[in-house]
Write an enzyme that holds these catalytic residues in place. Structure first.
Site, PDB file in Angstrom:
ATOM      1  N   LYS A 272       0.841  -1.205   0.000  1.00 14.03           N
ATOM      2  CA  LYS A 272       0.000   0.000   0.000  1.00 14.03           C
ATOM      3  C   LYS A 272       0.873   1.252   0.000  1.00 14.03           C
ATOM      4  CE  LYS A 272      -3.851  -2.244   2.293  1.00 14.03           C
ATOM      5  NZ  LYS A 272      -4.433  -2.710   3.545  1.00 14.03           N
TER       6      LYS A 272
ATOM      7  N   GLN B 186      -4.932  -1.397   9.592  1.00 17.60           N
ATOM      8  CA  GLN B 186      -4.903  -2.743   9.018  1.00 17.60           C
ATOM      9  C   GLN B 186      -5.548  -3.744   9.981  1.00 17.60           C
ATOM     10  OE1 GLN B 186      -3.860  -3.476   5.898  1.00 17.60           O
ATOM     11  NE2 GLN B 186      -4.287  -5.641   6.145  1.00 17.60           N
TER      12      GLN B 186
ATOM     13  N   ASP C 202     -11.360   2.963   4.085  1.00 17.73           N
ATOM     14  CA  ASP C 202     -11.795   1.564   4.054  1.00 17.73           C
ATOM     15  C   ASP C 202     -13.316   1.460   3.972  1.00 17.73           C
ATOM     16  OD1 ASP C 202      -9.928  -0.535   4.085  1.00 17.73           O
ATOM     17  OD2 ASP C 202      -9.383  -0.125   6.167  1.00 17.73           O
TER      18      ASP C 202
HETATM   19  N1  GUN Z   1      -7.501  -6.753   6.223  1.00 19.07           N
HETATM   20  C1  GUN Z   1      -7.907  -7.495   5.165  1.00 19.07           C
HETATM   21  N2  GUN Z   1      -8.499  -6.725   4.243  1.00 19.07           N
HETATM   22  C2  GUN Z   1      -8.481  -5.466   4.727  1.00 19.07           C
HETATM   23  C3  GUN Z   1      -8.955  -4.238   4.223  1.00 19.07           C
HETATM   24  O1  GUN Z   1      -9.538  -4.136   3.128  1.00 19.07           O
HETATM   25  N3  GUN Z   1      -8.739  -3.157   5.025  1.00 19.07           N
HETATM   26  C4  GUN Z   1      -8.134  -3.254   6.243  1.00 19.07           C
HETATM   27  N4  GUN Z   1      -8.001  -2.147   6.958  1.00 19.07           N
HETATM   28  N5  GUN Z   1      -7.683  -4.390   6.733  1.00 19.07           N
HETATM   29  C5  GUN Z   1      -7.865  -5.492   5.974  1.00 19.07           C
END
Ligand code: GUN
Length: 305
Positions: free
Chosen positions: A54, A98, A121
């Site tokens: 990311k 995350q 998100d």
């Molecule tokens: N863990 C797995 N997928 C995601 C996501 O799309 N966003 C976040 N913040 N954590 C994750």
């Protein structure tokens, strides 16, 4: 006829180019640099890989990346204090914590502490409610990516029968809301669903997001249907032999058994190279959208639901 392979990797590249173009214009015309803060608590190896990726792609698109890596035993109070600082920081337009978080941290509490306008998100309860009521919101990245792929392949989705397998807050539920928003007839199937195969066989669109390797097989699929495979599962691949560490090599597979599904489907996303790359591309898109909204500027077209 062989199924069309939906090229998520290529599509994600196009989105990243569009994002980079918007970022360049925001800089040139308004002196703005969209900024994304990613918070990682602990050392989960898969999460570390995602967070690195990311950060790298954020910078490649010309945006500012702020990474916050916290110890696994970080207290809830310290994490909430960091989120409060990021909420107040004008250089940060998007915040992503995350998941999963270590067990002592309350995920709902933490997610709902994020300013909804910076919740790239789309997990904050306000954004969930806005999406469910068809109002402008931040849209979760993986379902947004799936929707973009479906729209690109089909044009209009109106009237199609869609089955979403999986009821998670991250994928299944928002995916169902998005398909409903595009006037599909939507069923959410899950581990307790009866006659799940029969249900899937009636679907024009199957979105599989259960996290069970190769659960969906070709006999579940209606001839010509579109299969969107969200799963990323690592399984042993003895046919590849053993690695230097003496362990059996592995390979990535989706929630759908690719060969048998592709033999029946009209179109299918591969794993890897299908939905996966779309998730980060949509995160970058959401960050640009959040930056534009925060500054009262027109949102980029085609990058939101
Ligand atoms: N863990 C797995 N997928 C995601 C996501 O799309 N966003 C976040 N913040 N954590 C994750």
């Amino acid at each position: 006829m062989a199924a069309t392979i939906i090229d998520g990797k290529g599509f994600a590249g196009t989105i990243r180019e569009q994002v980079a173009g918007h970022v360049a214009r925001l800089k040139e015309d308004h002196g703005l640099t969209p900024g994304l803060a990613v918070v990682l608590v602990g050392e989960d190896p898969a999460s570390q890989v995602y967070v690195r990726s990311k950060g790298k792609q954020t910078v490649e698109c010309g945006m500012a990346s702020f990474e916050h890596k916290l110890e696994a035993d970080t207290s809830e109070a310290d994490l909430l204090a960091l989120i409060a600082r990021l909420n107040a920081d004008p250089a940060v337009h998007g915040i992503l914590v995350q998941l999963p978080l270590p067990g002592h941290l309350d995920e709902d509490l933490v997610i709902n502490a994020i300013d909804p306008a910076k919740d790239v998100d789309g997990f904050h309860i306000s954004n969930v409610g806005l999406l469910a009521t068809g109002q402008k919101s931040m849209v979760p990245c993986t379902p947004l990516g799936c929707l973009m792929l479906l729209r690109a392949h089909h044009g209009r989705l109106s009237g199609m029968n869609a089955v979403v397998i999986g009821r998670s807050n991250i994928v299944g539920k928002p995916m169902a809301q998005l398909l409903l928003g595009d006037s599909c007839t939507v069923t959410i199937a899950h581990s307790r669903t009866r006659d799940i195969q029969e249900l899937c066989r009636r679907a024009d669109i199957v979105v599989a997001a259960v996290g069970r390797a190769e659960m969906v097989t070709g006999d579940w699929i209606k001839p010509g249907a579109t299969v969107i495979d969200v799963g990323i599962n690592r399984i042993d691949a003895p046919e590849k032999g053993t690695g230097e560490d003496g362990r059996v090599k592995t390979r990535l597979v989706g929630d759908c058994e690719y060969d048998s599904c592709a033999a029946v489907a009209g179109a299918i996303t591969p794993v890897p190279g299908g939905v996966g790359p779309m998730t980060i591309a949509c995160l970058l898109a959401n960050t640009v959208t959040a930056c534009c909204r925060a500054n009262g500027l027109a949102e980029p077209e085609g990058l939101t639901a």
